[in-house]
Write a protein that holds these residues in place. Structure first.
Motif, PDB file in Angstrom:
ATOM      1  N   GLY A  54       0.803  -1.229   0.000  1.00 52.58           N
ATOM      2  CA  GLY A  54       0.000   0.000   0.000  1.00 52.58           C
ATOM      3  C   GLY A  54       0.828   1.268   0.000  1.00 52.58           C
ATOM      4  N   ILE A  55       2.124   1.150  -0.234  1.00 50.86           N
ATOM      5  CA  ILE A  55       2.994   2.315  -0.167  1.00 50.86           C
ATOM      6  C   ILE A  55       2.760   3.312  -1.301  1.00 50.86           C
ATOM      7  N   TYR A  56       2.269   2.832  -2.445  1.00 48.44           N
ATOM      8  CA  TYR A  56       2.192   3.699  -3.619  1.00 48.44           C
ATOM      9  C   TYR A  56       0.972   4.616  -3.626  1.00 48.44           C
ATOM     10  N   TYR A  57      -0.014   4.362  -2.797  1.00 48.60           N
ATOM     11  CA  TYR A  57      -1.319   4.995  -2.969  1.00 48.60           C
ATOM     12  C   TYR A  57      -1.470   6.234  -2.101  1.00 48.60           C
ATOM     13  N   GLU A  58      -2.323   7.127  -2.566  1.00 48.79           N
ATOM     14  CA  GLU A  58      -2.581   8.382  -1.863  1.00 48.79           C
ATOM     15  C   GLU A  58      -3.026   8.097  -0.431  1.00 48.79           C
ATOM     16  N   PRO A  59      -2.414   8.765   0.561  1.00 50.80           N
ATOM     17  CA  PRO A  59      -2.804   8.521   1.956  1.00 50.80           C
ATOM     18  C   PRO A  59      -4.303   8.741   2.172  1.00 50.80           C
ATOM     19  N   GLY A  70       3.855   6.126   2.415  1.00 51.41           N
ATOM     20  CA  GLY A  70       3.873   4.844   3.088  1.00 51.41           C
ATOM     21  C   GLY A  70       3.629   4.975   4.582  1.00 51.41           C
ATOM     22  N   ARG A  71       4.294   5.919   5.208  1.00 50.96           N
ATOM     23  CA  ARG A  71       4.111   6.092   6.649  1.00 50.96           C
ATOM     24  C   ARG A  71       2.680   6.487   6.976  1.00 50.96           C
ATOM     25  N   GLN A  72       2.106   7.377   6.187  1.00 54.73           N
ATOM     26  CA  GLN A  72       0.722   7.777   6.447  1.00 54.73           C
ATOM     27  C   GLN A  72      -0.246   6.620   6.229  1.00 54.73           C
ATOM     28  N   ASN A  73       0.145   5.676   5.372  1.00 52.68           N
ATOM     29  CA  ASN A  73      -0.701   4.510   5.124  1.00 52.68           C
ATOM     30  C   ASN A  73      -0.450   3.374   6.106  1.00 52.68           C
ATOM     31  N   GLY A  74       0.453   3.585   7.050  1.00 50.99           N
ATOM     32  CA  GLY A  74       0.711   2.558   8.041  1.00 50.99           C
ATOM     33  C   GLY A  74       1.666   1.479   7.591  1.00 50.99           C
ATOM     34  N   VAL A  75       2.450   1.741   6.551  1.00 48.02           N
ATOM     35  CA  VAL A  75       3.401   0.765   6.042  1.00 48.02           C
ATOM     36  C   VAL A  75       4.683   0.810   6.868  1.00 48.02           C
ATOM     37  N   THR A  76       5.208  -0.343   7.198  1.00 46.84           N
ATOM     38  CA  THR A  76       6.475  -0.430   7.924  1.00 46.84           C
ATOM     39  C   THR A  76       7.622  -0.288   6.934  1.00 46.84           C
ATOM     40  N   LEU A  77       8.416   0.785   7.068  1.00 43.46           N
ATOM     41  CA  LEU A  77       9.493   1.030   6.109  1.00 43.46           C
ATOM     42  C   LEU A  77      10.640   1.776   6.777  1.00 43.46           C
ATOM     43  N   ARG A  78      11.799   1.727   6.110  1.00 44.57           N
ATOM     44  CA  ARG A  78      12.969   2.504   6.528  1.00 44.57           C
ATOM     45  C   ARG A  78      13.564   3.178   5.311  1.00 44.57           C
ATOM     46  N   ALA A 110      11.327  10.176  -1.506  1.00 47.40           N
ATOM     47  CA  ALA A 110      10.935  10.769  -0.228  1.00 47.40           C
ATOM     48  C   ALA A 110       9.419  10.903  -0.134  1.00 47.40           C
ATOM     49  N   GLU A 111       8.780  11.223  -1.266  1.00 45.92           N
ATOM     50  CA  GLU A 111       7.318  11.313  -1.288  1.00 45.92           C
ATOM     51  C   GLU A 111       6.696   9.943  -1.062  1.00 45.92           C
TER      52      GLU A 111
END
Length: 419
Positions: free
Chosen positions: A56-61, A112-120, A106-107
């Motif tokens: 779900g990282i690619y989609y609009e929050p 991703g963070r706004q969508n709750g995706v776990t990332l670094r 960066a976008e």
């Protein structure tokens, strides 16, 4: 005499079978049939894809697609685990290989963070630690990504359909649909079936099935062929998780990526080549009648004018292997031409609206006796359990009047449930 069913689903891909499965779970005493034109389940998109369960990282929050990927992906992983299907949480890297890609990546991290995706967010040195064969100046290490075999998932849905008492019909290509009294009659190459409700999950033929039933789909399907190559695994080309480029935000495709399969193989692709047949798996697969219809369609001409550069680049990359090798080498510099071997293709059903725009969202239309799934882009396979429940709820509303819940409500309701 026509064979009678309460609900007939046209299309035996992952979405059609997920819908039939959900219908029988919700309405166990109804008669549900699935018609598939080919001789096996998931013969098209469901059996020819990258087999990645997306995060779900690619989609609009805040968008439905983002929520569908997050909830649907977890449902899919649990389904595979509970049904003994192959699945592995590999994570993936989205890699920036040029300074111009730093702002877009960066976008993606923000989304991703706004969508709750776990990332670094990591630098090039850490990329090399994780994947020594990969070169990048920066990357996103996305933990919430898995790989499976969506063909096996589709066949599992079909087995559940049979266990639940559903009727499964392979080799049942739909030729005509008409309304008779209070029912819908579907004529196939073998016989006729009568139903109270029609569910159209026909993928590459979904707009045709809608028109057969008397519904204006409002879109037309343009097939895009996605070609894959197998990648020889040796020193300098080994990868352990999917490697994705930074996508072009103007296109509903993720770009050529490198994906380990659940069986240990590694594939490169897909590209996105406009196909000249609804089953255009090869360059020579040309349907003159269909191509002529597209040429006469003003929307398709507008599409060609808007995206001719992108289309030409994809076609050249398909025909000229050095272009594909160069794209792969940007991420995996140790790859040589001899490491890549053509390995089949898939065909994506991409909806185009009346303005000639590529539709990057789900399109579902309903009528008193029918539900039409006219565009099911990624994350359709990832979220197929969730999508199936939603389409089934719409079909049930057409069947017995039970109001279908809003999709967002369904997502929230199923977020903590088992599949």
């Amino acid at each position: 005499m026509s064979e009678r069913h309460d609900i007939v689903v046209v299309g035996g891909g992952i979405v059609g079978l997920a819908t039939a499965r959900a219908l029988l779970a919700a309405l166990p005493h109804t008669s549900v049939a699935v018609l598939e034109a080919e001789r096996r389940w998931g013969a098209h998109q469901s059996g020819h894809n990258s087999n990645v369960i997306h995060s779900g990282i690619y989609y609009e929050p805040g968008s439905l697609k983002a929520a569908m990927a997050r909830v649907g992906g977890e449902l899919m992983i649990r389904y595979c685990q509970e049904h003994g299907l192959p699945v592995a949480r590999t994570g993936k890297l989205i890699v920036a290989t040029a300074d111009s890609q730093l702002a877009p990546i960066a976008e993606l991290a923000r989304r991703g963070r706004q969508n709750g995706v776990t990332l670094r967010e990591i630098g090039g040195a850490e990329v090399s630690e994780l994947e020594p064969s990969v070169r990048a100046i920066a990357a996103l290490d996305v933990a919430d990504t898995a790989i499976t075999d969506f063909g096996a998932v589709t066949r599992s849905y079909a087995e559940e359909l049979a266990e639940q008492g559903g009727a499964a019909r392979l080799g049942a290509r739909v030729l005509a649909i008409e309304t008779r009294g209070d029912g819908i009659v579907i004529r196939t190459e073998q016989d006729e079936l009568e139903a109270a409700v029609l569910v159209n999950c026909a993928g590459l033929a979904s707009d045709l099935v809608a028109r057969m039933s008397g519904t204006d789909p409002g879109v037309r399907v343009q097939p895009f062929r996605g070609e894959y190559s197998s990648l020889a695994q040796r020193a300098g080309t080994t990868v352990h998780r999917p490697i994705y480029p930074v996508p072009d935000p103007e296109l509903p495709f993720l770009g050529v990526h490198i994906t380990p399969g659940i069986d240990g193989s590694v594939h490169v692709g897909p590209n996105a080549v406009p196909a000249f047949s609804r089953a255009g798996y090869r360059w020579r697969d040309i349907d003159p009648g269909t191509t002529a219809q597209w040429v006469r369609d003003p929307a398709m001409r507008r599409l060609a004018r808007s995206y001719w550069r992108d289309g030409a680049r994809e076609m050249l990359r398909s025909l000229a292997k050095p272009m594909l090798v160069a794209d792969v080498r940007a991420m995996l510099p140790g790859v040589r031409s001899g490491d890549l071997h053509r390995d089949g293709a898939g065909v994506r059903a991409q909806a185009v609206d009346d303005s000639g725009r590529l539709v990057d969202d789900f399109v579902v239309r309903t009528s008193p006796r029918a539900v039409h799934v006219l565009n099911a882009p990624s994350p359709a396979a990832t979220s197929s359990l969730l999508i199936g429940r939603y389409v089934a709820a719409l079909a049930r509303e057409a069947y017995d009047g039970t109001p279908a819940p809003n999709l967002r409500v369904l997502i929230e309701a199923f977020g903590s449930e088992s599949p």
